[in-house]
Design a protein around this motif. Structure first.
Motif, short mmCIF file in Angstrom:
data_model
loop_
_atom_site.label_atom_id
_atom_site.label_comp_id
_atom_site.label_asym_id
_atom_site.label_seq_id
_atom_site.Cartn_x
_atom_site.Cartn_y
_atom_site.Cartn_z
N ARG A 1 84.31 11.49 96.48
CA ARG A 1 83.39 12.26 95.63
C ARG A 1 83.60 13.76 95.81
O ARG A 1 83.58 14.52 94.85
CB ARG A 1 81.94 11.92 95.95
N GLU A 2 83.80 14.19 97.06
CA GLU A 2 84.02 15.62 97.33
C GLU A 2 85.32 16.09 96.66
O GLU A 2 85.35 17.17 96.07
CB GLU A 2 84.10 15.87 98.83
N LEU A 3 86.37 15.30 96.77
CA LEU A 3 87.66 15.68 96.21
C LEU A 3 87.59 15.77 94.69
O LEU A 3 88.08 16.72 94.09
CB LEU A 3 88.74 14.69 96.64
N ILE A 4 86.97 14.81 94.06
CA ILE A 4 86.84 14.83 92.60
C ILE A 4 86.02 16.04 92.17
O ILE A 4 86.34 16.69 91.18
CB ILE A 4 86.20 13.51 92.11
N GLY A 5 84.99 16.35 92.93
CA GLY A 5 84.18 17.52 92.61
C GLY A 5 84.95 18.83 92.74
O GLY A 5 84.83 19.72 91.91
N GLN A 6 85.76 18.95 93.79
CA GLN A 6 86.53 20.16 94.01
C GLN A 6 87.59 20.36 92.94
O GLN A 6 87.81 21.47 92.46
CB GLN A 6 87.23 20.13 95.37
N LEU A 7 88.27 19.28 92.58
CA LEU A 7 89.39 19.39 91.65
C LEU A 7 88.98 19.28 90.19
O LEU A 7 89.77 19.56 89.30
CB LEU A 7 90.45 18.32 91.96
N GLY A 8 87.77 18.85 89.94
CA GLY A 8 87.32 18.71 88.56
C GLY A 8 87.97 17.55 87.82
O GLY A 8 88.22 17.62 86.62
N ILE A 9 88.22 16.47 88.54
CA ILE A 9 88.84 15.28 87.96
C ILE A 9 87.73 14.35 87.50
O ILE A 9 86.73 14.16 88.20
CB ILE A 9 89.72 14.55 89.00
N ARG A 10 87.91 13.79 86.33
CA ARG A 10 86.91 12.81 85.85
C ARG A 10 87.06 11.51 86.61
O ARG A 10 88.16 11.11 86.99
CB ARG A 10 87.13 12.53 84.37
N GLU A 11 85.96 10.83 86.80
CA GLU A 11 86.01 9.52 87.44
C GLU A 11 86.56 8.52 86.43
O GLU A 11 86.17 8.53 85.26
CB GLU A 11 84.62 9.12 87.90
N ILE B 1 100.46 18.18 87.60
CA ILE B 1 99.96 17.73 86.30
C ILE B 1 99.58 18.91 85.43
O ILE B 1 99.90 18.95 84.23
CB ILE B 1 98.77 16.76 86.50
N GLU B 2 98.93 19.90 86.02
CA GLU B 2 98.54 21.09 85.26
C GLU B 2 99.77 21.84 84.75
O GLU B 2 99.81 22.31 83.62
CB GLU B 2 97.66 21.99 86.11
N ARG B 3 100.80 21.97 85.62
CA ARG B 3 102.01 22.67 85.20
C ARG B 3 102.73 21.91 84.09
O ARG B 3 103.19 22.51 83.11
CB ARG B 3 102.95 22.87 86.38
N LEU B 4 102.83 20.59 84.24
CA LEU B 4 103.50 19.79 83.20
C LEU B 4 102.73 19.80 81.90
O LEU B 4 103.32 19.81 80.82
CB LEU B 4 103.69 18.35 83.68
N THR B 5 101.42 19.80 81.98
CA THR B 5 100.60 19.83 80.76
C THR B 5 100.81 21.13 80.00
O THR B 5 100.98 21.12 78.77
CB THR B 5 99.12 19.67 81.13
N LEU C 1 105.16 13.06 83.71
CA LEU C 1 103.71 13.28 83.76
C LEU C 1 102.97 11.96 83.90
O LEU C 1 102.04 11.84 84.71
CB LEU C 1 103.24 14.02 82.51
N ARG C 2 103.40 10.96 83.14
CA ARG C 2 102.74 9.65 83.25
C ARG C 2 102.93 9.04 84.63
O ARG C 2 102.02 8.41 85.18
CB ARG C 2 103.27 8.70 82.18
N LYS C 3 104.11 9.22 85.24
CA LYS C 3 104.35 8.68 86.57
C LYS C 3 103.47 9.38 87.61
O LYS C 3 102.89 8.73 88.49
CB LYS C 3 105.83 8.84 86.95
N ILE C 4 103.35 10.71 87.50
CA ILE C 4 102.52 11.45 88.45
C ILE C 4 101.05 11.07 88.27
O ILE C 4 100.31 10.94 89.25
CB ILE C 4 102.75 12.96 88.28
N LEU C 5 100.62 10.89 87.02
CA LEU C 5 99.23 10.47 86.77
C LEU C 5 98.95 9.11 87.42
O LEU C 5 97.89 8.90 88.00
CB LEU C 5 98.96 10.40 85.27
N GLY C 6 99.92 8.21 87.33
CA GLY C 6 99.76 6.89 87.95
C GLY C 6 99.69 6.97 89.46
O GLY C 6 98.86 6.30 90.10
N LYS C 7 100.54 7.81 90.06
CA LYS C 7 100.52 7.96 91.51
C LYS C 7 99.19 8.55 91.97
O LYS C 7 98.60 8.09 92.96
CB LYS C 7 101.65 8.88 91.96
N ARG C 8 98.72 9.58 91.25
CA ARG C 8 97.45 10.19 91.62
C ARG C 8 96.31 9.19 91.47
O ARG C 8 95.42 9.11 92.31
CB ARG C 8 97.18 11.42 90.76
N GLN C 9 96.35 8.39 90.41
CA GLN C 9 95.30 7.39 90.19
C GLN C 9 95.28 6.36 91.32
O GLN C 9 94.21 5.98 91.81
CB GLN C 9 95.51 6.70 88.84
N ARG C 10 96.46 5.91 91.75
CA ARG C 10 96.51 4.94 92.85
C ARG C 10 95.98 5.54 94.15
O ARG C 10 95.26 4.86 94.90
CB ARG C 10 97.94 4.43 93.04
#
Length: 87
Positions: A73-83, A30-34, A50-59
């Motif tokens: 919670r640990e993974l979101i904290g490490q990667l800096g992903i918003r909830e 996602i970062e590379r595509l962005t 990008l939209r397909k990868i975002l959907g897969k990651r969300q699932r």
């Protein structure tokens, strides 16, 4: 390289098939595509990818949050992903 940094974040026993590893790989893609889309705004096929990868990651994140909330919670904290917004 990006792959070497992924191995250092995720523990040795949880590698390729784990949800954490997959989410980490999707986040790197996602970062590379962005960054690519900042240069090439009209690259619609990359936008679709990008939209397909975002959907897969969300699932995967939804699955992980249902299975193990602490690891989620640990993974979101490490990667800096918003909830995600709920409701």
């Amino acid at each position: 390289m990006v792959k070497n940094s992924s191995i250092s974040i995720i523990p040795q026993e949880e590698k390729r098939g784990s949800v954490e590893f997959q989410v980490f790989n999707f986040t790197n893609k996602i970062e590379r595509l962005t960054s690519h889309l900042k240069l090439h705004r009209r690259d619609y096929l990359s936008q679709r990818g990008l939209r397909k990868i975002l959907g897969k990651r969300q699932r995967l994140l939804v699955y992980l949050s249902k299975k193990n909330r602490v690891r989620y919670r640990e993974l979101i904290g490490q990667l800096g992903i918003r909830e995600p917004k709920t409701g």
